[in-house]
Design a protein around this motif. Structure first.
Motif, mmCIF file in Angstrom:
data_model
loop_
_atom_site.group_PDB
_atom_site.id
_atom_site.type_symbol
_atom_site.label_atom_id
_atom_site.label_comp_id
_atom_site.label_asym_id
_atom_site.label_seq_id
_atom_site.Cartn_x
_atom_site.Cartn_y
_atom_site.Cartn_z
ATOM 1 N N LYS A 1 -23.360 55.685 49.290
ATOM 2 C CA LYS A 1 -22.890 54.305 49.060
ATOM 3 C C LYS A 1 -23.705 53.591 47.791
ATOM 4 O O LYS A 1 -23.031 52.719 47.113
ATOM 5 C CB LYS A 1 -22.306 53.660 50.126
ATOM 6 C CG LYS A 1 -23.581 53.039 51.141
ATOM 7 C CD LYS A 1 -23.077 52.256 52.076
ATOM 8 C CE LYS A 1 -24.512 51.736 53.161
ATOM 9 N NZ LYS A 1 -25.272 50.906 52.320
ATOM 10 N N ASP A 2 -24.978 53.758 48.002
ATOM 11 C CA ASP A 2 -25.853 53.235 47.341
ATOM 12 C C ASP A 2 -25.791 53.920 45.781
ATOM 13 O O ASP A 2 -25.987 53.349 44.667
ATOM 14 C CB ASP A 2 -27.337 52.926 47.812
ATOM 15 C CG ASP A 2 -27.414 52.030 48.751
ATOM 16 O OD1 ASP A 2 -26.434 51.148 48.734
ATOM 17 O OD2 ASP A 2 -28.216 52.015 49.419
ATOM 18 N N LEU A 3 -25.789 55.107 45.966
ATOM 19 C CA LEU A 3 -25.653 56.133 44.531
ATOM 20 C C LEU A 3 -24.482 55.688 43.787
ATOM 21 O O LEU A 3 -24.686 55.490 42.775
ATOM 22 C CB LEU A 3 -25.546 57.486 44.928
ATOM 23 C CG LEU A 3 -27.041 58.105 45.110
ATOM 24 C CD1 LEU A 3 -26.698 59.613 45.559
ATOM 25 C CD2 LEU A 3 -27.871 58.160 43.929
ATOM 26 N N LEU A 4 -23.448 55.309 44.518
ATOM 27 C CA LEU A 4 -22.195 54.979 43.576
ATOM 28 C C LEU A 4 -22.270 53.657 43.168
ATOM 29 O O LEU A 4 -21.444 53.272 42.268
ATOM 30 C CB LEU A 4 -21.103 55.045 44.674
ATOM 31 C CG LEU A 4 -20.576 56.678 45.284
ATOM 32 C CD1 LEU A 4 -19.383 56.303 46.241
ATOM 33 C CD2 LEU A 4 -20.215 57.339 44.142
ATOM 34 N N LYS A 5 -23.350 52.869 43.461
ATOM 35 C CA LYS A 5 -23.498 51.458 42.807
ATOM 36 C C LYS A 5 -24.212 51.804 41.630
ATOM 37 O O LYS A 5 -24.565 50.669 40.758
ATOM 38 C CB LYS A 5 -24.232 50.678 43.686
ATOM 39 C CG LYS A 5 -23.463 50.180 45.290
ATOM 40 C CD LYS A 5 -24.131 49.237 45.963
ATOM 41 C CE LYS A 5 -23.440 48.930 47.090
ATOM 42 N NZ LYS A 5 -24.301 48.065 47.970
ATOM 43 N N ILE A 6 -24.710 52.823 41.080
ATOM 44 C CA ILE A 6 -25.538 52.891 39.855
ATOM 45 C C ILE A 6 -24.659 53.234 38.685
ATOM 46 O O ILE A 6 -24.122 54.151 38.867
ATOM 47 C CB ILE A 6 -26.551 54.385 40.071
ATOM 48 C CG1 ILE A 6 -27.656 53.888 41.176
ATOM 49 C CG2 ILE A 6 -27.486 54.326 38.719
ATOM 50 C CD1 ILE A 6 -28.324 54.954 41.634
ATOM 51 N N SER A 7 -24.554 52.440 37.885
ATOM 52 C CA SER A 7 -23.920 52.436 36.616
ATOM 53 C C SER A 7 -23.968 53.614 35.882
ATOM 54 O O SER A 7 -22.917 54.183 35.331
ATOM 55 C CB SER A 7 -23.670 51.060 36.132
ATOM 56 O OG SER A 7 -24.767 50.899 35.339
ATOM 57 N N ALA B 1 -27.639 65.038 45.307
ATOM 58 C CA ALA B 1 -26.518 63.922 45.597
ATOM 59 C C ALA B 1 -26.160 63.475 43.997
ATOM 60 O O ALA B 1 -24.753 63.391 43.756
ATOM 61 C CB ALA B 1 -26.702 63.087 46.630
ATOM 62 N N ALA B 2 -26.973 62.911 43.320
ATOM 63 C CA ALA B 2 -26.800 62.356 42.090
ATOM 64 C C ALA B 2 -26.238 63.454 41.055
ATOM 65 O O ALA B 2 -25.091 63.184 40.425
ATOM 66 C CB ALA B 2 -27.835 61.657 41.491
ATOM 67 N N SER B 3 -26.886 64.540 41.011
ATOM 68 C CA SER B 3 -26.365 65.667 40.107
ATOM 69 C C SER B 3 -24.944 66.194 40.526
ATOM 70 O O SER B 3 -24.261 66.456 39.676
ATOM 71 C CB SER B 3 -27.156 66.828 40.170
ATOM 72 O OG SER B 3 -28.546 66.488 39.799
ATOM 73 N N GLY B 4 -24.711 66.165 41.882
ATOM 74 C CA GLY B 4 -23.586 66.683 42.309
ATOM 75 C C GLY B 4 -22.409 65.786 41.871
ATOM 76 O O GLY B 4 -21.334 66.323 41.475
ATOM 77 N N LEU B 5 -22.542 64.389 41.914
ATOM 78 C CA LEU B 5 -21.739 63.692 41.364
ATOM 79 C C LEU B 5 -21.396 63.618 39.834
ATOM 80 O O LEU B 5 -20.057 63.746 39.452
ATOM 81 C CB LEU B 5 -22.142 62.078 41.606
ATOM 82 C CG LEU B 5 -22.063 61.733 43.237
ATOM 83 C CD1 LEU B 5 -22.819 60.405 43.212
ATOM 84 C CD2 LEU B 5 -20.692 61.683 43.819
ATOM 85 N N ILE B 6 -22.371 64.046 39.016
ATOM 86 C CA ILE B 6 -22.159 64.326 37.721
ATOM 87 C C ILE B 6 -21.484 65.432 37.446
ATOM 88 O O ILE B 6 -20.488 65.642 36.628
ATOM 89 C CB ILE B 6 -23.413 64.335 37.104
ATOM 90 C CG1 ILE B 6 -24.119 62.857 37.020
ATOM 91 C CG2 ILE B 6 -23.308 64.696 35.581
ATOM 92 C CD1 ILE B 6 -25.444 62.765 36.504
ATOM 93 N N TYR B 7 -21.872 66.629 38.144
ATOM 94 C CA TYR B 7 -21.044 67.797 38.170
ATOM 95 C C TYR B 7 -19.643 67.591 38.627
ATOM 96 O O TYR B 7 -18.692 68.398 38.027
ATOM 97 C CB TYR B 7 -21.690 69.048 39.056
ATOM 98 C CG TYR B 7 -23.043 69.622 38.262
ATOM 99 C CD1 TYR B 7 -22.783 70.408 37.328
ATOM 100 C CD2 TYR B 7 -24.404 69.460 38.835
ATOM 101 C CE1 TYR B 7 -23.957 70.973 36.521
ATOM 102 C CE2 TYR B 7 -25.385 70.314 38.137
ATOM 103 C CZ TYR B 7 -25.236 70.851 36.952
ATOM 104 O OH TYR B 7 -26.245 71.570 36.476
ATOM 105 N N PRO C 1 -29.869 50.839 42.372
ATOM 106 C CA PRO C 1 -28.436 50.428 42.349
ATOM 107 C C PRO C 1 -28.364 49.112 42.010
ATOM 108 O O PRO C 1 -29.134 48.199 42.482
ATOM 109 C CB PRO C 1 -27.966 50.790 43.766
ATOM 110 C CG PRO C 1 -29.103 50.739 44.856
ATOM 111 C CD PRO C 1 -30.237 51.398 43.852
ATOM 112 N N SER C 2 -27.252 48.927 41.201
ATOM 113 C CA SER C 2 -27.180 47.437 40.893
ATOM 114 C C SER C 2 -26.212 46.828 41.906
ATOM 115 O O SER C 2 -25.187 47.431 42.417
ATOM 116 C CB SER C 2 -26.345 47.315 39.297
ATOM 117 O OG SER C 2 -25.164 48.135 39.393
ATOM 118 N N VAL C 3 -26.333 45.463 42.375
ATOM 119 C CA VAL C 3 -25.473 44.847 43.209
ATOM 120 C C VAL C 3 -24.852 43.662 42.503
ATOM 121 O O VAL C 3 -25.411 42.996 41.643
ATOM 122 C CB VAL C 3 -26.490 44.569 44.489
ATOM 123 C CG1 VAL C 3 -26.596 45.938 45.246
ATOM 124 C CG2 VAL C 3 -27.695 43.721 44.108
#
Length: 413
Positions: free
Chosen positions: A209-215, A343-349, A411-413
């Motif tokens: 959920k915090d990774l998803l906050k990173i624009s 996890a971050a690479s997985g989201l980009i892939y 992450p940006s909030v």
């Protein structure tokens, strides 16, 4: 056990070499279907839309597994995830050779995608485990260059094996090769150097959920989506285009396909060097410039009057998009906490594999609707290439220093 710097240096390059070999064989199994669909469509009487669905069925499950595989690699380490992935994809490659109908191909390719989907993000974790931050762009670019070698060899090997032994035997041979790779990994793949210890002992692992906050991650996902629309669209349909529209035989088609891939190989390596040495904090310019080159080249390709010009413009497109994709895939290794790289690479892939779901079927549908003309399909790819150009210019990394690596993004909030 204490490990000397020299021994650790040798070990990390052994890990990198094994990962490169895995990417090459990965592409053998992945790309072979693009060649095999030519005889498969004739044998089963498939339309272009059905061919597109077969190609896309793999990417649907492949996309789903990207963030899952990355998270598993962050939690359990890259080695276990990579081993399971290689064994699974090899078994389903063999089973592809036993397919007896359109529906069986859809099911087998879907399962194949589940097996292979963990490998990309897990291999990124292995790089983060084995290399310090200031070397990761070059290490990742070498991995990415291995995909271009795989693409070159896969088309040539698949065309030759399919012509000589038939498409069924071709998949069996490639699957057995993958199982041999799994044996090598079981014995020699141990990405557990000092970087791995540091990563696994870190307490700064970010939950999803915090990774998803990173624009930045959302932007990189969109960029990789646009680039992958072109890469998977071209990889899926250029063999058919060269055979059906340009009237080449399969072996000649495979040989000519190697030219753009070879140029992309050198582009990827050069880009990795620039990212570590010259372009820290300025990555967006490589993405946007590469995208412009891709847009222009794809337009010229769609209008090319000769085979020679088709290959030339495809080569220029490969150069531009090779620079853009290398930059995109290395940024998580440089700007995201090591304990969250998977996890971050997985989201980009995931963004790229969503494109893999869409591009083959959409292009097949357009080709069928326009009575075998590829013009509309090429325009889809041109429009997709505008995405990395526009989104790339909005990237902000917060660092322009070459000497010091930028801090991990929070992450940006």
């Amino acid at each position: 056990m204490n490990v000397t710097p020299a021994a650790n240096s040798k070990h990390k390059y052994l890990v990198l070499g094994l990962l490169c070999l895995g990417w090459i064989i990965n592409y053998f199994d992945k790309v072979a279907i693009n060649v095999a669909v030519i005889p498969i469509s004739q044998e089963f009487g498939l339309s272009e839309t059905q061919v597109g669905l077969i190609l896309s069925s793999f990417f649907l499950s492949y996309a789903i597994m990207q963030p899952i595989g990355g998270s598993l690699a962050d939690k359990f380490g890259s080695r276990k995830v990579i081993l399971i992935s290689v064994i699974c994809w090899s078994v389903f490659t063999i089973l592809t050779g036993t397919a007896w109908s359109f529906l069986s191909l859809i099911v087998i390719r879907f399962l194949f995608g589940i097996g292979e989907g963990s490998y990309p993000s897990a291999s990124s974790v292995a790089v983060a485990e084995s290399f310090p931050q200031h070397e990761r762009a070059r290490a990742k670019s070498i991995l990415t260059s291995a995909t271009t070698i795989g693409a070159v060899l896969a088309t040539l090997v698949a065309a030759s094996l399919s012509k000589q032994y038939g498409w069924q035997t071709m998949f069996v041979i490639l699957g057995v090769l993958g199982l041999f790779l799994a044996l090598l990994y079981a014995k020699f793949l141990h990405p557990t150097g000092s970087q791995a210890v540091k990563a696994k002992s870190s307490t700064d692992k970010l939950p999803l959920k915090d990774l998803l906050k990173i624009s930045m991650l959302w932007k990189l996902m969109a960029i990789y989506f646009g680039i992958s629309m072109v890469n998977w669209g071209m990889m899926s349909w250029m063999p058919s285009y060269m055979v059906k529209v340009r009237h080449l035989d399969m072996v000649s088609m495979g040989a000519l396909a190697s030219i753009p891939a070879i140029l992309s190989f050198f582009t990827v390596l050069g880009t990795g060097w620039m990212l570590d040495k010259r372009m820290v904090g300025r990555e967006k310019y490589l993405i946007s410039i590469g995208s412009v080159i891709g847009i222009i080249s794809l337009y010229l390709l769609s209008k090319a009057p000769t085979v020679a010009l088709v290959v030339t413009y495809q080569a220029f497109a490969s150069i531009g998009l090779g620079a853009a994709v290398t930059t995109t895939l290395t940024m998580p290794l440089k700007y995201i906490s090591p304990s969250s790289v998977g996890a971050a690479s997985g989201l980009i892939y995931l963004g790229g594999q969503i494109a893999g779901v869409i591009a083959p079927t959409a292009m097949g549908f357009m080709i069928q609707q326009f009575n075998g003309s590829y013009d509309a399909a090429f325009w889809l790819l041109i429009i997709a290439t505008a995405i990395p150009f526009v989104v790339g210019m909005t990237l902000r990394t917060g660092s322009t220093s070459r000497q010091e690596p930028p801090q991990a993004v929070t992450p940006s909030v």
